[in-house]
Write a protein that holds these residues in place. Structure first.
Motif, PDB file in Angstrom:
ATOM      1  N   PHE A 180       0.851  -1.183   0.000  1.00 39.94           N
ATOM      2  CA  PHE A 180       0.000   0.000   0.000  1.00 39.94           C
ATOM      3  C   PHE A 180       0.894   1.242   0.000  1.00 39.94           C
ATOM      4  N   TRP A 181       0.334   2.362  -0.428  1.00 39.72           N
ATOM      5  CA  TRP A 181       1.131   3.580  -0.519  1.00 39.72           C
ATOM      6  C   TRP A 181       1.661   4.004   0.837  1.00 39.72           C
ATOM      7  N   ILE A 182       0.878   3.827   1.903  1.00 39.14           N
ATOM      8  CA  ILE A 182       1.289   4.268   3.236  1.00 39.14           C
ATOM      9  C   ILE A 182       2.524   3.523   3.713  1.00 39.14           C
ATOM     10  N   GLY A 183       2.755   2.325   3.164  1.00 35.01           N
ATOM     11  CA  GLY A 183       3.908   1.545   3.597  1.00 35.01           C
ATOM     12  C   GLY A 183       5.230   2.069   3.081  1.00 35.01           C
ATOM     13  N   ILE A 184       5.213   2.883   2.000  1.00 30.47           N
ATOM     14  CA  ILE A 184       6.459   3.377   1.408  1.00 30.47           C
ATOM     15  C   ILE A 184       7.171   4.361   2.334  1.00 30.47           C
ATOM     16  N   PRO A 185       6.536   5.451   2.805  1.00 28.52           N
ATOM     17  CA  PRO A 185       7.242   6.324   3.758  1.00 28.52           C
ATOM     18  C   PRO A 185       7.601   5.618   5.056  1.00 28.52           C
ATOM     19  N   VAL A 186       6.737   4.669   5.481  1.00 30.65           N
ATOM     20  CA  VAL A 186       7.069   3.905   6.687  1.00 30.65           C
ATOM     21  C   VAL A 186       8.323   3.069   6.456  1.00 30.65           C
TER      22      VAL A 186
ATOM     23  N   ARG B  95      11.537  11.703  -4.022  1.00 29.98           N
ATOM     24  CA  ARG B  95      10.294  11.238  -3.421  1.00 29.98           C
ATOM     25  C   ARG B  95      10.548  10.021  -2.538  1.00 29.98           C
ATOM     26  N   PHE B  96       9.563   9.709  -1.703  1.00 31.28           N
ATOM     27  CA  PHE B  96       9.697   8.585  -0.787  1.00 31.28           C
ATOM     28  C   PHE B  96       9.911   7.273  -1.536  1.00 31.28           C
TER      29      PHE B  96
END
Length: 434
Positions: A44-50, A88-89
């Motif tokens: 998921f997209w939220i996992g990339i910055p994490v 970018r992240f």
């Protein structure tokens, strides 16, 4: 902070280090769990910055491990990371994942969260058992004599609940103490060396870094040589060449006066020409001295140092323990580097005396320049010390500066002794106050 060198104090300090390492294994467990969860969330997209945050946190943890293990073993473990990518992240995450050092950090993370936990638990457990059962009889006989015993020693087959009974456990405590004293440090050092294998740079990374350093040193040397050639050309054009041209004109005028039967005026011009010739020769000598001082060819590195000390405005003592003759290029580099350091001292140090010590330490030639000045010396772009560093880099040499505020200052120049030709003329060890 580092492990004491004395064997007794080192062993007594190791439990504290083991507690620190044990706490880092707990952090490793938390980071390992976070990495596993992040691996699920990365779809998921939220996992990339994490993922970027977790990977950078693992790097901080790995750098802490490098520092702690390095201090324990008395070695330096350089970080093997490339310069961090900006963007970018998703680009940063991809860059981190593609770097081999990230996966080596992750491998050590998994090992430290499991094997490291067991190693430090075993070490602290044996140490704790030895201390616990050695002091327990004394505590039961004094502090807890009238109070209910807070100690429980129920081994299933027998309960040691009195001072007399706990004395039976003292041999067991002594055995644990001997095992901790004899093999505990070996266990921790073995595990620390395992960490060096994964946390340190690989042979390929070291080779790549070394090639990059040599390429940079070559480029700097080529640039320095080109600048020196331009300086020589400028000095010849503006100095000796101009004087010789003026000399030719003066002699031409003297020749014309002689043809007009005016010998007195011609003699005056010939005298001027003679002085101009002497001045031109002196300029050429100074120029040649800047390229390769004649004293190096005539008296070698030792004699050149002695001459440098005598010409210096401050009292300079030279202690030369080098017994081998340096090759000419290396000799010139060491001479000019030492001369530049002495010039810096004259300009900035406010010193009253200087000492130059030349020594041979195994496979290296070490030149130490010490002064009692105000200190605060450091490398700055285009400065004298930076020029010394660039000059010696061509010979795989290094320069270290120890210069606290208030002084004293010690500049240490190290040149690989593989470049030293053995069996040459001997440089006698001596001290010559200037």
């Amino acid at each position: 902070m580092s492990i004491p060198a004395n064997p007794i104090t080192r062993r007594l300090a190791l439990p504290g280090w083991s507690v620190l390492r044990f706490s880092l294994t707990l952090v490793a467990g938390a980071l390992l769990a976070a990495a596993i969860v992040t691996g699920v969330l990365v779809v998921f997209w939220i996992g990339i910055p994490v993922a970027v945050f977790v990977l950078l946190a693992i790097r901080v943890w790995a750098n802490t491990q490098r520092r702690v293990i390095g201090e324990q073993l008395g070695v330096h473990i350089p970080a093997p990371y490339r310069p961090r990518s900006k963007g970018r992240f998703d680009q940063q995450a991809l860059w981190l994942i593609r770097e081999a050092a990230t996966w080596r950090d992750f491998a050590w993370l998994a090992i430290d969260a499991t094997l490291g936990f067991l190693v430090n638990l075993l070490y602290l457990g044996v140490f704790g058992i030895a201390v616990y059962y050695l002091v327990q009889p004394l505590l039961l006989a004094t502090v807890f004599h009238a109070a209910p015993s807070p100690f429980v020693n129920d081994f299933g087959f027998y309960e040691f609940d009195s001072p007399a009974k706990t004395l039976m456990l003292v041999p067991f405590a002594l055995a644990c103490g001997v095992a901790w004293w004899r093999w505990g440090e070996l266990l921790l050092r073995w595990y620390a060396h395992l960490g060096v294998l994964l946390l340190g740079p690989t042979a390929k990374a070291l080779l790549t870094e070394r090639v990059s350093e040599l390429r940079q040193a070559r480029d700097q040397t080529a640039g320095h040589a080109a600048a020196e050639l331009r300086r020589i050309e400028r000095d010849l054009h503006d100095g000796a060449q101009a004087r010789i041209a003026a000399l030719s004109l003066t002699l031409g005028m003297a020749e014309e006066l002689l043809s007009q039967n005016r010998p007195g005026q011609a003699a005056a011009l010939v005298g001027e020409a003679r002085q101009a010739c002497s001045d031109a020769l002196e300029e050429i000598r100074q120029l040649v001295r800047g390229i390769h001082p004649p004293v190096l060819a005539d008296r070698g590195f030792t004699g050149a140092l002695q001459a440098m000390a005598l010409d210096h405005p401050l009292p300079v003592s030279v202690v030369d323990r080098l017994v081998d003759k340096l090759p000419a290029p290396l000799e010139a580099a060491a001479y000019f580097a030492t001369n530049e350091v002495l010039t810096n001292i004259t300009k900035h140090a406010e010193a009253t005396q200087v000492q130059v010590v030349v020594n041979r330490e195994q496979d290296q030639v070490v030149i130490e320049v010490r002064d009692d000045g105000v200190g605060g010396a450091s490398f700055s772009a285009g400065g004298g010390l930076d020029g010394v560093r660039r000059r010696l880099a061509a010979f795989d040499g290094t320069v270290n500066v120890d210069s606290p505020e208030g002084g004293p200052t010690v500049v240490t120049m190290t040149i690989p002794a593989a470049a030293v030709a053995p069996g040459g003329a001997h440089n006698a060890a001596r001290s010559n106050p200037g």
